[in-house]
Write a protein that holds these residues in place. Sequence first.
Motif, PDB file in Angstrom:
ATOM      1  N   ILE A 225      -1.911  -5.010 -12.182  1.00  0.00           N
ATOM      2  CA  ILE A 225      -1.441  -4.777 -10.860  1.00  0.00           C
ATOM      3  C   ILE A 225      -2.814  -4.025 -10.084  1.00  0.00           C
ATOM      4  O   ILE A 225      -3.244  -4.522  -8.733  1.00  0.00           O
ATOM      5  N   SER A 226      -3.222  -2.972 -10.644  1.00  0.00           N
ATOM      6  CA  SER A 226      -4.229  -2.187 -10.028  1.00  0.00           C
ATOM      7  C   SER A 226      -5.493  -2.950  -9.611  1.00  0.00           C
ATOM      8  O   SER A 226      -6.183  -3.051  -8.502  1.00  0.00           O
ATOM      9  N   LEU A 227      -6.012  -3.837 -10.618  1.00  0.00           N
ATOM     10  CA  LEU A 227      -7.118  -4.674 -10.570  1.00  0.00           C
ATOM     11  C   LEU A 227      -6.892  -5.817  -9.535  1.00  0.00           C
ATOM     12  O   LEU A 227      -7.614  -6.224  -8.628  1.00  0.00           O
ATOM     13  N   ALA A 228      -5.522  -6.324  -9.537  1.00  0.00           N
ATOM     14  CA  ALA A 228      -5.262  -7.265  -8.533  1.00  0.00           C
ATOM     15  C   ALA A 228      -5.171  -6.592  -7.108  1.00  0.00           C
ATOM     16  O   ALA A 228      -5.688  -7.280  -6.391  1.00  0.00           O
ATOM     17  N   ALA A 229      -4.746  -5.459  -7.121  1.00  0.00           N
ATOM     18  CA  ALA A 229      -4.862  -4.924  -5.781  1.00  0.00           C
ATOM     19  C   ALA A 229      -6.289  -4.562  -5.245  1.00  0.00           C
ATOM     20  O   ALA A 229      -6.428  -4.534  -4.050  1.00  0.00           O
ATOM     21  N   GLN A 230      -7.185  -4.418  -6.275  1.00  0.00           N
ATOM     22  CA  GLN A 230      -8.579  -3.989  -5.826  1.00  0.00           C
ATOM     23  C   GLN A 230      -9.189  -5.185  -5.614  1.00  0.00           C
ATOM     24  O   GLN A 230     -10.072  -5.035  -4.553  1.00  0.00           O
ATOM     25  N   LEU A 231      -8.951  -6.321  -5.908  1.00  0.00           N
ATOM     26  CA  LEU A 231      -9.416  -7.625  -5.665  1.00  0.00           C
ATOM     27  C   LEU A 231      -9.009  -8.261  -4.537  1.00  0.00           C
ATOM     28  O   LEU A 231      -9.251  -9.281  -3.740  1.00  0.00           O
ATOM     29  N   SER A 232      -7.657  -7.773  -3.993  1.00  0.00           N
ATOM     30  CA  SER A 232      -7.156  -8.392  -2.722  1.00  0.00           C
ATOM     31  C   SER A 232      -7.675  -7.590  -1.675  1.00  0.00           C
ATOM     32  O   SER A 232      -8.322  -6.619  -1.614  1.00  0.00           O
ATOM     33  N   PRO A 233      -7.173  -8.053  -0.509  1.00  0.00           N
ATOM     34  CA  PRO A 233      -7.690  -7.527   1.018  1.00  0.00           C
ATOM     35  C   PRO A 233      -7.018  -6.114   0.981  1.00  0.00           C
ATOM     36  O   PRO A 233      -7.737  -5.401   1.818  1.00  0.00           O
ATOM     37  N   LEU A 239      -5.087   3.551  -5.595  1.00  0.00           N
ATOM     38  CA  LEU A 239      -3.773   4.208  -5.385  1.00  0.00           C
ATOM     39  C   LEU A 239      -2.637   3.424  -6.464  1.00  0.00           C
ATOM     40  O   LEU A 239      -1.852   4.013  -6.926  1.00  0.00           O
ATOM     41  N   ALA A 240      -2.837   2.215  -6.534  1.00  0.00           N
ATOM     42  CA  ALA A 240      -2.000   1.493  -7.619  1.00  0.00           C
ATOM     43  C   ALA A 240      -2.105   2.201  -9.100  1.00  0.00           C
ATOM     44  O   ALA A 240      -0.962   2.366  -9.615  1.00  0.00           O
ATOM     45  N   TRP A 241      -3.112   2.370  -9.395  1.00  0.00           N
ATOM     46  CA  TRP A 241      -3.580   3.027 -10.808  1.00  0.00           C
ATOM     47  C   TRP A 241      -2.787   4.474 -10.906  1.00  0.00           C
ATOM     48  O   TRP A 241      -2.270   4.861 -11.837  1.00  0.00           O
ATOM     49  N   GLU A 242      -3.282   5.344  -9.661  1.00  0.00           N
ATOM     50  CA  GLU A 242      -2.818   6.603  -9.979  1.00  0.00           C
ATOM     51  C   GLU A 242      -1.276   6.698  -9.630  1.00  0.00           C
ATOM     52  O   GLU A 242      -0.551   7.464 -10.264  1.00  0.00           O
ATOM     53  N   THR A 243      -0.623   5.923  -8.914  1.00  0.00           N
ATOM     54  CA  THR A 243       0.858   5.938  -8.750  1.00  0.00           C
ATOM     55  C   THR A 243       1.480   5.616 -10.118  1.00  0.00           C
ATOM     56  O   THR A 243       2.355   6.038 -10.466  1.00  0.00           O
ATOM     57  N   GLY A 244       0.695   4.516 -10.556  1.00  0.00           N
ATOM     58  CA  GLY A 244       1.343   3.899 -11.830  1.00  0.00           C
ATOM     59  C   GLY A 244       1.444   5.005 -13.023  1.00  0.00           C
ATOM     60  O   GLY A 244       2.258   5.038 -13.797  1.00  0.00           O
ATOM     61  N   ARG A 245       0.209   5.606 -12.999  1.00  0.00           N
ATOM     62  CA  ARG A 245      -0.200   6.709 -14.210  1.00  0.00           C
ATOM     63  C   ARG A 245       0.948   7.826 -13.972  1.00  0.00           C
ATOM     64  O   ARG A 245       1.327   8.402 -14.650  1.00  0.00           O
ATOM     65  N   LEU A 246       0.996   8.305 -12.705  1.00  0.00           N
ATOM     66  CA  LEU A 246       1.799   9.600 -12.350  1.00  0.00           C
ATOM     67  C   LEU A 246       3.276   9.436 -12.278  1.00  0.00           C
ATOM     68  O   LEU A 246       4.037  10.274 -12.766  1.00  0.00           O
ATOM     69  N   PHE A 263       3.150  -1.185  -7.884  1.00  0.00           N
ATOM     70  CA  PHE A 263       3.130  -1.892  -6.640  1.00  0.00           C
ATOM     71  C   PHE A 263       3.388  -0.980  -5.601  1.00  0.00           C
ATOM     72  O   PHE A 263       2.848  -1.290  -4.425  1.00  0.00           O
ATOM     73  N   ALA A 264       4.343   0.080  -5.802  1.00  0.00           N
ATOM     74  CA  ALA A 264       4.330   1.137  -4.756  1.00  0.00           C
ATOM     75  C   ALA A 264       3.018   1.579  -4.323  1.00  0.00           C
ATOM     76  O   ALA A 264       2.722   1.827  -2.882  1.00  0.00           O
ATOM     77  N   GLY A 265       2.094   2.135  -5.091  1.00  0.00           N
ATOM     78  CA  GLY A 265       0.770   2.629  -4.774  1.00  0.00           C
ATOM     79  C   GLY A 265      -0.142   1.355  -4.014  1.00  0.00           C
ATOM     80  O   GLY A 265      -0.664   1.642  -3.222  1.00  0.00           O
ATOM     81  N   ALA A 266       0.052   0.204  -4.836  1.00  0.00           N
ATOM     82  CA  ALA A 266      -0.994  -0.917  -3.952  1.00  0.00           C
ATOM     83  C   ALA A 266      -0.273  -1.228  -2.569  1.00  0.00           C
ATOM     84  O   ALA A 266      -1.276  -1.256  -1.871  1.00  0.00           O
ATOM     85  N   LEU A 267       0.765  -0.960  -2.144  1.00  0.00           N
ATOM     86  CA  LEU A 267       1.103  -1.586  -0.994  1.00  0.00           C
ATOM     87  C   LEU A 267       1.602  -0.362  -0.186  1.00  0.00           C
ATOM     88  O   LEU A 267       1.794  -0.547   1.009  1.00  0.00           O
ATOM     89  N   CYS A 303       4.717 -10.544  -2.756  1.00  0.00           N
ATOM     90  CA  CYS A 303       4.468 -11.847  -3.480  1.00  0.00           C
ATOM     91  C   CYS A 303       3.054 -12.152  -3.604  1.00  0.00           C
ATOM     92  O   CYS A 303       2.721 -12.725  -4.541  1.00  0.00           O
ATOM     93  N   SER A 304       2.370 -11.968  -2.721  1.00  0.00           N
ATOM     94  CA  SER A 304       0.709 -12.241  -2.679  1.00  0.00           C
ATOM     95  C   SER A 304       0.284 -11.421  -3.906  1.00  0.00           C
ATOM     96  O   SER A 304      -0.649 -11.894  -4.743  1.00  0.00           O
ATOM     97  N   LEU A 305       0.482 -10.249  -4.081  1.00  0.00           N
ATOM     98  CA  LEU A 305      -0.225  -9.113  -5.099  1.00  0.00           C
ATOM     99  C   LEU A 305       0.489  -9.599  -6.302  1.00  0.00           C
ATOM    100  O   LEU A 305      -0.166  -9.960  -7.310  1.00  0.00           O
ATOM    101  N   MET A 306       1.714 -10.125  -6.465  1.00  0.00           N
ATOM    102  CA  MET A 306       2.119 -10.631  -7.717  1.00  0.00           C
ATOM    103  C   MET A 306       1.672 -11.680  -8.308  1.00  0.00           C
ATOM    104  O   MET A 306       1.015 -11.960  -9.468  1.00  0.00           O
ATOM    105  N   MET A 307       1.457 -12.966  -7.301  1.00  0.00           N
ATOM    106  CA  MET A 307       0.720 -13.948  -7.757  1.00  0.00           C
ATOM    107  C   MET A 307      -0.717 -13.815  -8.255  1.00  0.00           C
ATOM    108  O   MET A 307      -1.203 -14.493  -9.128  1.00  0.00           O
ATOM    109  N   ARG A 308      -1.428 -12.909  -7.560  1.00  0.00           N
ATOM    110  CA  ARG A 308      -2.744 -12.576  -8.194  1.00  0.00           C
ATOM    111  C   ARG A 308      -2.859 -11.841  -9.311  1.00  0.00           C
ATOM    112  O   ARG A 308      -3.342 -12.233 -10.079  1.00  0.00           O
ATOM    113  N   ALA A 309      -1.937 -10.939  -9.496  1.00  0.00           N
ATOM    114  CA  ALA A 309      -1.610 -10.350 -10.745  1.00  0.00           C
ATOM    115  C   ALA A 309      -1.398 -11.120 -12.002  1.00  0.00           C
ATOM    116  O   ALA A 309      -1.727 -11.155 -13.162  1.00  0.00           O
TER     117      ALA A 309
END
Length: 326
Positions: A225-233, A239-246, A263-267, A303-309
């Motif tokens: 999800i973090s990689l997908a978020a980084q490759l998205s607009p 933020l996705a990585w840090e929130t997921g990790r913590l 997802f919370a961090g990414a969005l 939804c866009s993030l989920m499809m990219r991930a």
Amino acid sequence: MEPFFSPGSGWSLLLVLPAAFLLDSVVGDPRGLPHPIRWMGKAIESAEPPCRALVRNPRQAGLLFALLLIGGTWLLSSLLLGLVSALHPLAGFVLEVIMLFYCLSARSLAQAAREIYQLLIAGEVDRARQAVAMIVGRDVGSYGGDDIARATVETVAENFVDGVLSPLFFAALGGGPLALCYKMVNTLDSMVGYKNERYLDFGRAAARIDDLANFLPARGAVAVISLAAQLSPLKSGRLAWETGRLEGSQHASPNAGYPEAAFAGALGVRLNGPNYYGGKLVDKPFIGKLFAPPKVVHIDRACSLMMRASALGCLLAWLLAWLLIL
């Protein structure tokens, strides 16, 4: 030389994985057609009474029940795949693609969430509330638009693992039969993995097996999800990585918190928190607690993030299958 399309050859999975994923992306849930998940549900309903009658201890009966259904799924699907492949390797390949296709639900998940999004955009809150009630287990009778948005985003995040990433992971390890085994595990948990009087003991084994099966995919989902978020607009991979990790472990479920936190961090939204279930308030911690609650627009972004991930998950599963061949 073993035919390239021969199931079990390893090499066939390098085509099965992307073919099944593309089929799901284009077709989605084939409503009206026979579906293995519905067959699994009927098998679960049919097997429960004799297993309870055979073993008096409910925990032991539940363990026998789960193992018989999971093992039976693998045995039947493997025998069927072997039989069809013996007729023609290409027929076996097509069957294995269909097996995995039925295990994936990226498109249907996005469709269900975007239907709710469109209803909210149109101001049809009552219909959106009815629609979200079909995909969540909480009480939503008093939900307004933002509450519905939160529930929908959480559903997209959590179901990314059991509807996409876990089936791809198990398919990479053992092809279509193992992916179907995972779906039986997941279906068992959804039907008997409840902490109520009937299933607290009997469903314990099914719930624990589901937790074990999703352990690695749920944690790997944070990276995907973090990689997908980084490759998205959004460019919000960090933020996705840090929130997921913590915050991934701050959930009643041992696995659901990880994709939700990513997802919370990414969005940039706050998810989870207290909810009513069957009229009883369940006090859950917030995830993404530094962010604001989600708005309607975040459904479409989720939804866009989920499809990219999901596409990235398919690529990673393909790489895993390739590494296992070498």
